[in-house]
Design a protein around this motif. Sequence first.
Motif, mmCIF file in Angstrom:
data_model
loop_
_atom_site.group_PDB
_atom_site.id
_atom_site.type_symbol
_atom_site.label_atom_id
_atom_site.label_comp_id
_atom_site.label_asym_id
_atom_site.label_seq_id
_atom_site.Cartn_x
_atom_site.Cartn_y
_atom_site.Cartn_z
ATOM 1 N N ILE A 290 34.102 -18.412 -58.696
ATOM 2 C CA ILE A 290 34.805 -17.910 -59.879
ATOM 3 C C ILE A 290 33.781 -17.454 -60.908
ATOM 4 O O ILE A 290 32.592 -17.780 -60.823
ATOM 5 C CB ILE A 290 35.755 -18.971 -60.487
ATOM 6 N N GLY A 291 34.257 -16.698 -61.889
ATOM 7 C CA GLY A 291 33.366 -16.180 -62.924
ATOM 8 C C GLY A 291 33.950 -14.906 -63.493
ATOM 9 O O GLY A 291 34.842 -14.291 -62.894
ATOM 10 N N GLY A 292 33.438 -14.496 -64.619
ATOM 11 C CA GLY A 292 33.953 -13.293 -65.285
ATOM 12 C C GLY A 292 33.516 -12.024 -64.565
ATOM 13 O O GLY A 292 32.774 -12.072 -63.576
ATOM 14 N N ASN A 293 33.982 -10.902 -65.092
ATOM 15 C CA ASN A 293 33.576 -9.623 -64.526
ATOM 16 C C ASN A 293 32.064 -9.446 -64.669
ATOM 17 O O ASN A 293 31.501 -9.721 -65.731
ATOM 18 C CB ASN A 293 34.282 -8.469 -65.252
ATOM 19 N N GLY A 294 31.407 -9.009 -63.605
ATOM 20 C CA GLY A 294 29.963 -8.785 -63.661
ATOM 21 C C GLY A 294 29.151 -10.057 -63.485
ATOM 22 O O GLY A 294 27.930 -10.045 -63.673
ATOM 23 N N ALA A 295 29.807 -11.158 -63.146
ATOM 24 C CA ALA A 295 29.080 -12.433 -62.987
ATOM 25 C C ALA A 295 28.221 -12.440 -61.726
ATOM 26 O O ALA A 295 27.249 -13.196 -61.633
ATOM 27 C CB ALA A 295 30.077 -13.593 -62.946
ATOM 28 N N GLY A 296 28.602 -11.607 -60.752
ATOM 29 C CA GLY A 296 27.824 -11.548 -59.509
ATOM 30 C C GLY A 296 28.588 -12.055 -58.293
ATOM 31 O O GLY A 296 27.989 -12.279 -57.235
ATOM 32 N N LYS A 297 29.909 -12.214 -58.441
ATOM 33 C CA LYS A 297 30.711 -12.764 -57.341
ATOM 34 C C LYS A 297 30.694 -11.830 -56.121
ATOM 35 O O LYS A 297 30.412 -12.264 -54.999
ATOM 36 C CB LYS A 297 32.170 -12.992 -57.795
ATOM 37 N N THR A 298 31.018 -10.567 -56.377
ATOM 38 C CA THR A 298 31.040 -9.604 -55.272
ATOM 39 C C THR A 298 29.648 -9.440 -54.671
ATOM 40 O O THR A 298 29.493 -9.334 -53.451
ATOM 41 C CB THR A 298 31.575 -8.240 -55.775
ATOM 42 N N SER A 299 28.638 -9.450 -55.536
ATOM 43 C CA SER A 299 27.257 -9.304 -55.039
ATOM 44 C C SER A 299 26.882 -10.479 -54.142
ATOM 45 O O SER A 299 26.175 -10.314 -53.148
ATOM 46 C CB SER A 299 26.281 -9.225 -56.213
ATOM 47 N N LEU A 300 27.372 -11.677 -54.504
ATOM 48 C CA LEU A 300 27.101 -12.848 -53.662
ATOM 49 C C LEU A 300 27.717 -12.647 -52.277
ATOM 50 O O LEU A 300 27.059 -12.892 -51.254
ATOM 51 C CB LEU A 300 27.660 -14.111 -54.321
ATOM 52 N N LEU A 301 28.976 -12.160 -52.249
ATOM 53 C CA LEU A 301 29.628 -11.933 -50.954
ATOM 54 C C LEU A 301 28.885 -10.868 -50.144
ATOM 55 O O LEU A 301 28.668 -11.020 -48.939
ATOM 56 C CB LEU A 301 31.089 -11.490 -51.151
ATOM 57 N N ARG A 302 28.497 -9.786 -50.810
ATOM 58 C CA ARG A 302 27.801 -8.699 -50.104
ATOM 59 C C ARG A 302 26.440 -9.177 -49.585
ATOM 60 O O ARG A 302 25.995 -8.778 -48.524
ATOM 61 C CB ARG A 302 27.628 -7.485 -51.022
ATOM 62 N N THR A 303 25.805 -10.060 -50.350
ATOM 63 C CA THR A 303 24.522 -10.588 -49.892
ATOM 64 C C THR A 303 24.725 -11.511 -48.700
ATOM 65 O O THR A 303 23.966 -11.478 -47.729
ATOM 66 C CB THR A 303 23.799 -11.332 -51.039
ATOM 67 N N LEU A 304 25.789 -12.322 -48.767
ATOM 68 C CA LEU A 304 26.109 -13.195 -47.624
ATOM 69 C C LEU A 304 26.402 -12.368 -46.370
ATOM 70 O O LEU A 304 26.137 -12.794 -45.251
ATOM 71 C CB LEU A 304 27.326 -14.073 -47.955
ATOM 72 N N ALA A 305 26.943 -11.166 -46.579
ATOM 73 C CA ALA A 305 27.253 -10.291 -45.441
ATOM 74 C C ALA A 305 26.024 -9.548 -44.930
ATOM 75 O O ALA A 305 26.098 -8.851 -43.918
ATOM 76 C CB ALA A 305 28.331 -9.287 -45.845
ATOM 77 N N GLY A 306 24.920 -9.688 -45.653
ATOM 78 C CA GLY A 306 23.698 -8.990 -45.241
ATOM 79 C C GLY A 306 23.661 -7.551 -45.711
ATOM 80 O O GLY A 306 22.851 -6.753 -45.228
ATOM 81 N N LEU A 307 24.531 -7.194 -46.667
ATOM 82 C CA LEU A 307 24.586 -5.802 -47.135
ATOM 83 C C LEU A 307 23.649 -5.552 -48.317
ATOM 84 O O LEU A 307 23.332 -4.411 -48.615
ATOM 85 C CB LEU A 307 26.029 -5.425 -47.525
ATOM 86 N N ASN A 308 23.250 -6.613 -49.020
ATOM 87 C CA ASN A 308 22.237 -6.476 -50.072
ATOM 88 C C ASN A 308 20.935 -7.093 -49.573
ATOM 89 O O ASN A 308 20.960 -8.179 -48.984
ATOM 90 C CB ASN A 308 22.665 -7.213 -51.354
ATOM 91 N N ALA A 309 19.836 -6.427 -49.837
ATOM 92 C CA ALA A 309 18.537 -6.960 -49.408
ATOM 93 C C ALA A 309 18.134 -8.126 -50.301
ATOM 94 O O ALA A 309 18.359 -8.089 -51.511
ATOM 95 C CB ALA A 309 17.494 -5.859 -49.474
ATOM 96 N N THR A 310 17.567 -9.165 -49.701
ATOM 97 C CA THR A 310 17.072 -10.282 -50.503
ATOM 98 C C THR A 310 15.561 -10.090 -50.712
ATOM 99 O O THR A 310 14.860 -9.648 -49.802
ATOM 100 C CB THR A 310 17.318 -11.628 -49.795
ATOM 101 N N SER A 311 15.116 -10.408 -51.923
ATOM 102 C CA SER A 311 13.686 -10.198 -52.201
ATOM 103 C C SER A 311 12.955 -11.489 -52.537
ATOM 104 O O SER A 311 11.744 -11.513 -52.662
ATOM 105 C CB SER A 311 13.513 -9.196 -53.356
ATOM 106 N N ARG A 312 13.717 -12.581 -52.717
ATOM 107 C CA ARG A 312 13.071 -13.863 -53.023
ATOM 108 C C ARG A 312 14.008 -15.003 -52.647
ATOM 109 O O ARG A 312 15.222 -14.828 -52.649
ATOM 110 C CB ARG A 312 12.737 -13.930 -54.523
ATOM 111 N N GLY A 313 13.460 -16.130 -52.349
ATOM 112 C CA GLY A 313 14.256 -17.319 -52.080
ATOM 113 C C GLY A 313 14.594 -17.504 -50.609
ATOM 114 O O GLY A 313 14.251 -16.682 -49.760
ATOM 115 N N THR A 314 15.277 -18.625 -50.341
ATOM 116 C CA THR A 314 15.738 -18.919 -48.981
ATOM 117 C C THR A 314 17.163 -18.394 -48.832
ATOM 118 O O THR A 314 18.027 -18.726 -49.639
ATOM 119 C CB THR A 314 15.749 -20.446 -48.749
#
Lengths: 222, 237
Positions: free
Chosen positions: B49-73
């Motif tokens: 949950i979170g407001g608009n622009g909080a990063g919810k959709t980006s989290l899902l897209r990253t989990l799907a491998g659609l956004n490149a990760t540049s740091r972290g595990t």
Amino acid sequence: MFRDAWAILVKDLRIELRTRVGLWQVLPFAAISLILFSFALGPKASTLAHGAAGMTWVGVLFATFLVVGRSQSLEMGTGVSEAQRLAGVDPAGMFLGKAAAVFVQLLAIEALLGLGAKLLLHMPIERLWLLVASSVLATIGLAAVGTLYGAIVAGARARETLLPMLVLPVLVPVLISAVKCWQAASVSKGLAIGEWLSILATFAVVYLAAGIILYGQVQESQ
Amino acid sequence: MKMSQDLRQNIPPSDLAFNFVDVVALDGQFPVLAGATLCGAKGTLTAVIGGNGAGKTSLLRTLAGLNATSRGTAQVLGCDLNLGGGQLVGRVGLFGHNTGLYDELSPRDNLRFLAKVTRNSKRAVDEALAAVDLNSRVASTPLSRLSAGQRRRAGLSAMVLRSPELWLLDEPHASLDPAAKVLVDHLVAGALRAGSTVVLTSHEPELAFFMADQVAEMAGGVVTKITRGQGGISDVS
């Protein structure tokens, strides 16, 4: 790869049959361009017959941009491209399927434009096999190059204008070779066509291979 | 955050469906996750949950491998996303605001195409359409002529057909009537029963707390708070 390619081919042709964009927009455009070229050359039958092959293939080239643009636009809508990546559609199969669908549509357009060239521009046809063989090889090249470059510019803002700018210079060998073969097909014998057919075949193989290898990377970079 | 650490310590790594630690993810050159930390066990429901622009959709897209990760595990279904998202192909499904289907084709034709490329049967297509209550008339109508709710159902039917290991649902209740919202809950419950893991985003915190096993709150591209949910989705028959 081939299973995915077949699925993509059937899907693209089904969409074309449903929407008939090729029939109502691309084909009339290609036919009009052929007629306009003939107006520009004047009414003399011998002049028209001499230029018929060139006019037809320039018309085919114009049609290629529209068919390829349409083919790529199908993949641009409503998250389709990402959904297919996640579903595991083989990029090489995707390339082959889309190129095959473009090939089928272009070949149909060429057949009708060829008929127009025969009837309206008085183009003689002495060696039908050469006409067909060169058309098939040239169209494989057009479809392969168009599909690969279409995917490369798919994410660009000005893709409609970028595609012809990038692809036209690449397709010059296909245009020249196809015209030479069609001109040779209009006489019973005399003109050597082996080299031109070899160029068409080499071009088709090289760009098919390039598309199969590169299409996945192109998709990922979008 | 502490809950994520507890989960990581208490669950063997092989039982984690996803494990994000301090992940920075990029959409092109633009950072969309700014150090997100979250993990989830296999077969569980995580609500974000979170407001608009909080990063919810980006989290899902990253989990799907659609956004490149540049740091972290960043591990999803045992795959290291820092090595590229290609390894997740076929194992993750993302249902977002777009249907991921062809507008020119009917839901049935879309699913038949999807069935061919995912090696599913024609019978599975009929079952997927039935699972989202799309009758034969609607299922045979081009997607472009369907209502927003019917399009959402068609998109969900694609998820049902694929039945991926990780379901990523971006506001799955949006644009749906009450009956369709219940249908979504049934589909999510069915996916969990089948052993899949579900991560969904929601603008309804109460519903999220009721349904999910854990609720992650996001703001500014990071997970700010993780709370245990009631896990009520498991009661949906």
